[in-house]
Design an enzyme around this catalytic site. Structure first.
Site, short mmCIF file in Angstrom:
data_model
loop_
_atom_site.label_atom_id
_atom_site.label_comp_id
_atom_site.label_asym_id
_atom_site.label_seq_id
_atom_site.Cartn_x
_atom_site.Cartn_y
_atom_site.Cartn_z
N CYS A 189 0.81 -1.23 0.00
CA CYS A 189 0.00 0.00 0.00
C CYS A 189 0.84 1.27 0.00
CB CYS A 189 -0.95 0.01 1.19
SG CYS A 189 -2.13 -1.34 1.08
N HIS A 207 -4.11 7.02 1.69
CA HIS A 207 -4.32 5.69 1.11
C HIS A 207 -5.74 5.21 1.43
CE1 HIS A 207 -3.84 1.65 -0.12
NE2 HIS A 207 -4.09 1.19 1.09
N ASN A 258 -10.07 -1.02 -1.74
CA ASN A 258 -8.63 -0.82 -1.55
C ASN A 258 -7.90 -1.37 -2.76
OD1 ASN A 258 -5.97 -0.73 -0.74
ND2 ASN A 258 -6.29 -1.79 1.22
C1 LIG Z 1 -11.09 -5.43 8.40
C2 LIG Z 1 -12.00 -4.46 9.12
C3 LIG Z 1 -12.92 -3.76 8.13
C4 LIG Z 1 -12.84 -5.25 10.12
O1 LIG Z 1 -13.64 -4.37 10.87
P1 LIG Z 1 -13.88 -4.67 12.43
O2 LIG Z 1 -14.86 -3.65 12.89
O3 LIG Z 1 -12.53 -4.71 13.09
O4 LIG Z 1 -14.60 -6.05 12.39
P2 LIG Z 1 -14.16 -7.42 13.12
O5 LIG Z 1 -12.93 -7.97 12.46
O6 LIG Z 1 -14.13 -7.17 14.57
O7 LIG Z 1 -15.38 -8.35 12.77
C5 LIG Z 1 -16.63 -8.15 13.36
C6 LIG Z 1 -17.55 -9.28 12.96
O8 LIG Z 1 -17.87 -9.18 11.56
C7 LIG Z 1 -17.67 -10.44 10.92
N1 LIG Z 1 -17.25 -10.19 9.54
C8 LIG Z 1 -15.98 -10.09 9.04
N2 LIG Z 1 -16.05 -9.85 7.72
C9 LIG Z 1 -17.36 -9.78 7.39
C10 LIG Z 1 -18.04 -9.55 6.18
N3 LIG Z 1 -17.41 -9.32 5.01
N4 LIG Z 1 -19.39 -9.57 6.20
C11 LIG Z 1 -20.07 -9.78 7.34
N5 LIG Z 1 -19.47 -10.03 8.52
C12 LIG Z 1 -18.12 -10.02 8.54
C13 LIG Z 1 -16.58 -11.10 11.74
O9 LIG Z 1 -16.65 -12.50 11.54
C14 LIG Z 1 -16.97 -10.67 13.14
O10 LIG Z 1 -18.01 -11.50 13.56
P3 LIG Z 1 -18.08 -11.98 15.14
O11 LIG Z 1 -18.17 -10.72 15.93
O12 LIG Z 1 -19.33 -12.81 15.14
O13 LIG Z 1 -16.82 -12.75 15.35
C15 LIG Z 1 -11.16 -3.40 9.88
O14 LIG Z 1 -10.50 -3.99 10.97
C16 LIG Z 1 -10.15 -2.73 9.00
O15 LIG Z 1 -10.48 -2.08 8.02
N6 LIG Z 1 -8.86 -2.83 9.33
C17 LIG Z 1 -7.81 -2.25 8.52
C18 LIG Z 1 -7.69 -2.98 7.26
C19 LIG Z 1 -6.72 -2.38 6.33
O16 LIG Z 1 -6.51 -1.20 6.33
N7 LIG Z 1 -6.12 -3.22 5.52
C20 LIG Z 1 -5.25 -2.85 4.48
C21 LIG Z 1 -4.10 -2.09 4.96
S1 LIG Z 1 -3.25 -1.47 3.63
#
Ligand SMILES: CC(C)(COP(=O)(O)OP(=O)(O)OC[C@H]1O[C@@H](n2cnc3c(N)ncnc32)[C@H](O)[C@@H]1OP(=O)(O)O)[C@@H](O)C(=O)NCCC(=O)NCCS
Length: 351
Positions: A112, A278, A308
């Site tokens: 990224c 980003h 992304n």
């Molecule tokens: C990945 C991201 C969107 C997840 O958001 P979050 O609020 O942390 O969500 P969580 O990982 O806690 O997941 C919450 C719940 O949603 C569920 N879930 C995950 N993906 C899902 C999807 N696509 N659809 C529905 N539910 C989903 C999980 O299983 C979890 O369920 P549970 O509570 O029953 O275990 C977030 O952490 C993020 O954007 N992080 C940075 C990612 C990033 O920048 N990556 C690239 C860097 S260059």
């Protein structure tokens, strides 16, 4: 002498995939994806279309926009984490497809942050006088990671076939990552020009202690064989991401490095006219904006349409801001990114 972006272009794959379309393939929903990430749709490349193809489209547009022809380019920097082949890199493939001279091509692997690392190298190349016109490309085809052979035809509307329960269960295993990424390419031509517009201070950082939070365990030359059916079936050939840790690092380190480049340039953060962040998650973009105390209109976003696109997000965003007339003469711009490595950084750009 400054390094000035004299042309921009993007390369857009044909398939627009909405959150609703993804929810036909796995247990997810438009609401979950919108609320957690801000993404509404993304583009997917056609099967057989690689990041070089998208990069070539973007580069052609950028070179024409700069009023140049491909033979004017002196060096190429190609940033991608989804190359067409393990070897060679995309650089030589793009060189041939564009009809460049036998100029050197460099392949950048900073995910990224690839575009920012490319800006630093382009700037050093141009300021040293070694090259006069550098082409910097960021391009990704993330769909290669994704298990869409289980329902590709349904996804792109070519079939009304119902996805089986087994396919749905398999697609759901990787939903936390697959819904976030899209395909695309952006390119810029950078030239050395007299005057005080162009690239200013750039600061790059790497913290290898964070390498494990965003990595890919499979397809590794530590493994024998380096890739296997087992690795594919267990999802090890998809990026592994500790989402919350990446999130925390992003909203802390990007504001820090933006402050660092502003201070080194003698400008206050509030004097920035635009901050191009980003595009990984809308909540990260808003977090960075709030920590820095900037109004939302100074921090444009396009994640809702692209998802992304890793190395492609900053050049696509810059191109779209130019096209929309948001970038005008006399502005202070900053770029910032953070990604796998962890690599992060920021750059000041005066228009
Ligand atoms: C990945 C991201 C969107 C997840 O958001 P979050 O609020 O942390 O969500 P969580 O990982 O806690 O997941 C919450 C719940 O949603 C569920 N879930 C995950 N993906 C899902 C999807 N696509 N659809 C529905 N539910 C989903 C999980 O299983 C979890 O369920 P549970 O509570 O029953 O275990 C977030 O952490 C993020 O954007 N992080 C940075 C990612 C990033 O920048 N990556 C690239 C860097 S260059």
């Amino acid at each position: 002498m400054r390094s000035v972006i004299t042309g921009t272009g993007i390369g857009v794959p044909p398939n627009v995939v909405t959150n609703e379309a993804l929810s036909r393939l796995m247990d997810t929903s438009d609401e979950w994806i919108r609320v957690r990430s801000g993404i509404q749709e993304r583009r997917y490349a056609d099967p057989g279309q690689g990041s070089t193809d998208l990069g070539v489209m973007a580069a052609r547009n950028a070179i024409a926009d700069a009023g140049l022809t491909p033979t004017d380019i002196d060096a190429v920097l190609f940033a991608t984490m989804t190359p067409d082949h393990m070897l060679p890199g995309n650089g030589p493939l793009l060189q041939t497809a564009l009809g460049l001279r036998d100029v050197p091509t460099f392949d950048i692997r900073q995910q990224c942050s690839g575009f920012l690392y490319g800006l630093e190298l382009a700037d050093l190349f141009l300021q040293s006088g070694r090259y006069r016109r550098v082409l910097l490309v960021g391009a990704e085809v993330h769909t290669g990671f994704m298990p869409w052979h289980l329902g590709w035809d349904t996804l792109i509307g070519q079939s009304t076939r119902e996805i089986t329960e087994a396919e749905r269960a398999e697609n759901t295993l990787t939903r936390d990552r697959t819904v976030l990424f899209g395909d695309g390419a952006g390119a810029v031509v950078i030239e050395a020009r007299e005057g005080d517009t162009g690239l200013g201070v750039i600061r790059l950082h790497t913290d290898g202690t964070g390498a494990g939070v965003l990595t890919m365990h499979g397809a590794s030359f530590k493994r024998r064989p380096f890739v296997s059916v087992d690795q594919i079936q267990s999802g090890e050939t998809l990026p592994f991401m500790s989402g919350k840790e990446v999130f925390r690092s992003a909203v802390t380190l990007m504001p820090q490095v933006v402050r660092e480049v502003c201070e080194a340039s003698g400008i206050a953060v509030e004097e920035l006219d635009l901050l191009l962040v980003h595009q990984a998650n809308m909540r990260i973009i808003e977090g960075v904006q709030k920590v820095l105390g900037l109004p939302p209109e100074k921090v444009p976003h396009n994640i809702e349409r692209w998802g992304n696109t890793t190395a492609a997000t900053l050049p696509i965003l810059f191109h779209e801001c130019r096209t929309l007339g948001l970038i005008r003469p006399g502005m202070n711009l900053a770029f910032t990114a953070l990604g796998s490595g962890l690599h992060w950084g920021a750059a000041i750009y005066r228009t």
